[in-house]
Write a protein that holds these residues in place. Structure first.
Motif, PDB file in Angstrom:
ATOM      1  N   UNK A  30      -2.435 -39.790 -13.231  1.00  0.00           N
ATOM      2  CA  UNK A  30      -3.215 -40.993 -13.516  1.00  0.00           C
ATOM      3  C   UNK A  30      -4.061 -40.862 -14.783  1.00  0.00           C
ATOM      4  N   UNK A  31      -3.918 -39.733 -15.467  1.00  0.00           N
ATOM      5  CA  UNK A  31      -4.576 -39.567 -16.760  1.00  0.00           C
ATOM      6  C   UNK A  31      -5.944 -38.933 -16.721  1.00  0.00           C
ATOM      7  N   UNK A  32      -6.425 -38.554 -15.536  1.00  0.00           N
ATOM      8  CA  UNK A  32      -7.751 -37.941 -15.443  1.00  0.00           C
ATOM      9  C   UNK A  32      -7.768 -36.522 -15.998  1.00  0.00           C
ATOM     10  N   UNK A  33      -6.610 -35.835 -15.928  1.00  0.00           N
ATOM     11  CA  UNK A  33      -6.496 -34.507 -16.528  1.00  0.00           C
ATOM     12  C   UNK A  33      -5.236 -34.469 -17.382  1.00  0.00           C
ATOM     13  N   UNK A  34      -5.190 -33.508 -18.311  1.00  0.00           N
ATOM     14  CA  UNK A  34      -4.042 -33.398 -19.217  1.00  0.00           C
ATOM     15  C   UNK A  34      -2.897 -32.616 -18.603  1.00  0.00           C
ATOM     16  N   UNK A  35      -3.217 -31.749 -17.640  1.00  0.00           N
ATOM     17  CA  UNK A  35      -2.189 -30.891 -17.064  1.00  0.00           C
ATOM     18  C   UNK A  35      -2.664 -30.351 -15.719  1.00  0.00           C
ATOM     19  N   UNK A  36      -1.713 -29.838 -14.953  1.00  0.00           N
ATOM     20  CA  UNK A  36      -2.003 -29.148 -13.698  1.00  0.00           C
ATOM     21  C   UNK A  36      -1.436 -27.741 -13.797  1.00  0.00           C
ATOM     22  N   UNK A  37      -2.165 -26.768 -13.267  1.00  0.00           N
ATOM     23  CA  UNK A  37      -1.688 -25.387 -13.228  1.00  0.00           C
ATOM     24  C   UNK A  37      -1.467 -25.004 -11.769  1.00  0.00           C
ATOM     25  N   UNK A  38      -0.260 -24.500 -11.456  1.00  0.00           N
ATOM     26  CA  UNK A  38       0.055 -24.179 -10.063  1.00  0.00           C
ATOM     27  C   UNK A  38       1.233 -23.213  -9.987  1.00  0.00           C
ATOM     28  N   UNK A  39       1.493 -22.695  -8.770  1.00  0.00           N
ATOM     29  CA  UNK A  39       2.569 -21.730  -8.542  1.00  0.00           C
ATOM     30  C   UNK A  39       3.946 -22.340  -8.796  1.00  0.00           C
ATOM     31  N   UNK A  40       4.841 -21.532  -9.343  1.00  0.00           N
ATOM     32  CA  UNK A  40       6.159 -22.019  -9.772  1.00  0.00           C
ATOM     33  C   UNK A  40       6.993 -22.628  -8.653  1.00  0.00           C
ATOM     34  N   UNK A  41       7.144 -21.922  -7.528  1.00  0.00           N
ATOM     35  CA  UNK A  41       8.012 -22.425  -6.461  1.00  0.00           C
ATOM     36  C   UNK A  41       7.508 -23.754  -5.926  1.00  0.00           C
ATOM     37  N   UNK A  44      -9.310 -29.453 -23.141  1.00  0.00           N
ATOM     38  CA  UNK A  44      -8.774 -30.571 -22.352  1.00  0.00           C
ATOM     39  C   UNK A  44      -9.032 -30.321 -20.875  1.00  0.00           C
ATOM     40  N   UNK A  45      -9.013 -31.392 -20.091  1.00  0.00           N
ATOM     41  CA  UNK A  45      -9.214 -31.269 -18.644  1.00  0.00           C
ATOM     42  C   UNK A  45      -7.917 -30.819 -17.966  1.00  0.00           C
ATOM     43  N   UNK A  46      -8.047 -29.902 -17.015  1.00  0.00           N
ATOM     44  CA  UNK A  46      -6.903 -29.458 -16.227  1.00  0.00           C
ATOM     45  C   UNK A  46      -7.251 -29.580 -14.747  1.00  0.00           C
ATOM     46  N   UNK A  47      -6.249 -29.837 -13.914  1.00  0.00           N
ATOM     47  CA  UNK A  47      -6.469 -29.934 -12.476  1.00  0.00           C
ATOM     48  C   UNK A  47      -5.743 -28.798 -11.767  1.00  0.00           C
ATOM     49  N   UNK A  48      -6.353 -28.327 -10.669  1.00  0.00           N
ATOM     50  CA  UNK A  48      -5.818 -27.204  -9.905  1.00  0.00           C
ATOM     51  C   UNK A  48      -6.130 -27.429  -8.424  1.00  0.00           C
ATOM     52  N   UNK A  49      -5.485 -26.647  -7.571  1.00  0.00           N
ATOM     53  CA  UNK A  49      -5.899 -26.618  -6.170  1.00  0.00           C
ATOM     54  C   UNK A  49      -7.025 -25.600  -6.047  1.00  0.00           C
ATOM     55  N   UNK A  50      -8.088 -25.971  -5.376  1.00  0.00           N
ATOM     56  CA  UNK A  50      -9.290 -25.151  -5.310  1.00  0.00           C
ATOM     57  C   UNK A  50      -9.027 -23.786  -4.672  1.00  0.00           C
ATOM     58  N   UNK A  51      -9.631 -22.756  -5.269  1.00  0.00           N
ATOM     59  CA  UNK A  51      -9.607 -21.379  -4.754  1.00  0.00           C
ATOM     60  C   UNK A  51      -8.212 -20.779  -4.669  1.00  0.00           C
ATOM     61  N   UNK A  52      -7.282 -21.287  -5.468  1.00  0.00           N
ATOM     62  CA  UNK A  52      -5.953 -20.697  -5.562  1.00  0.00           C
ATOM     63  C   UNK A  52      -5.883 -19.842  -6.831  1.00  0.00           C
TER      64      UNK A  52
END
Length: 253
Positions: free
Chosen positions: A181-192, A141-149
């Motif tokens: 908006x449905x372009x990715x299934x999930x986002x991965x990022x820092x908890x806080x 599935x597609x996932x979105x992230x902030x680049x270079x994090x």
């Protein structure tokens, strides 16, 4: 004007620009305090974000201010953008990286870090009606992230370095909007940062998923490789703030 005068004027303007942007040799204020430029990417609340007046605020700004007071130096925080923090330190226009930067072996090859001041981990963010329950469910599935994090690195570690299903964006809000908006299934990022986003956007109808596959991370402030004088100032400042309880007060730990 004479060409010679133009040259002198241009030289003076260049010197002034370098002084304003920060260099390896810090400037001083009228009362003799050293001035250091701390670069950040101010879309990462609660660590750094812009207030309604256009000022950088957040946990990292408060720590920088507290170190300034403890160590008798002046630290000016500028919103320069994520990649520009790293480029600026190498180029000498930024003295300190203060942007919730995770200490990694790869980054330590090119930069020096202070002692850690915050422990974090990655979370998966999905819509509240999503059937995803783990990192393994995101395979294919597609996932979105902030680049270079480190969220980006975690996605690459899980799904492959060159996986086209990993969509990287300039900042976290953009990455989350792509998921919404449905372009990715999930986002991965820092908890806080995820929890702060959810607190500030209660209408987005999100839920988070914890997964033991994610490693614990430690944030540190970053300086140019070999800049021991500045590194010692920051470390001494953090030690004092830890001892007097101010660090815990700021970070909420």
């Amino acid at each position: 004007m004479k060409k010679g005068f133009k040259w002198v004027t241009a030289l003076a303007a260049t010197a002034a620009l370098l002084a304003a942007c920060g260099t390896d040799e810090a400037e001083t204020t009228a009362d003799g305090k050293k001035v250091y430029v701390a670069g950040t990417e101010a879309t990462f609340a609660p660590f750094e974000y812009m207030d309604e007046k256009g000022n950088v605020v957040g946990i990292d700004k408060e720590i920088m201010d507290a170190i300034s007071e403890e160590m008798g130096v002046s630290i000016e925080m500028k919103n320069v953008g994520w990649d520009s923090v790293f480029e600026g330190i190498k180029g000498g226009t930024v003295d300190i990286g203060a942007s919730a930067i995770t200490i990694t072996e790869k980054r330590q090859q090119d930069y020096d870090f202070t002692t850690p001041y915050f422990e974090a981990t990655q979370l998966i963010v999905v819509k509240s009606d999503s059937d995803i329950t783990s990192l393994a469910d995101l395979e294919g599935k597609k996932v979105s992230v902030q680049i270079n994090t480190t969220g980006h690195e975690a996605a690459k570690k899980a799904f492959g370095e060159m996986n086209p299903d990993i969509a990287a964006f300039e900042n976290l809000p953009s990455a989350i909007m792509e998921m919404l908006n449905g372009s990715t299934a999930a986002t991965i990022a820092d908890n806080a940062v995820v929890y702060e986003y959810m607190k500030n956007n209660p209408d987005k109808d999100l839920k988070v998923i914890e997964d033991t596959a994610f490693e614990k991370e430690q944030y540190g402030f970053m300086v140019k490789k070999g800049n021991e004088e500045l590194l010692n100032i920051l470390n001494d400042g953090l030690e004092k703030l830890d001892a007097n309880g101010k660090l815990a007060e700021i970070t909420g730990l």
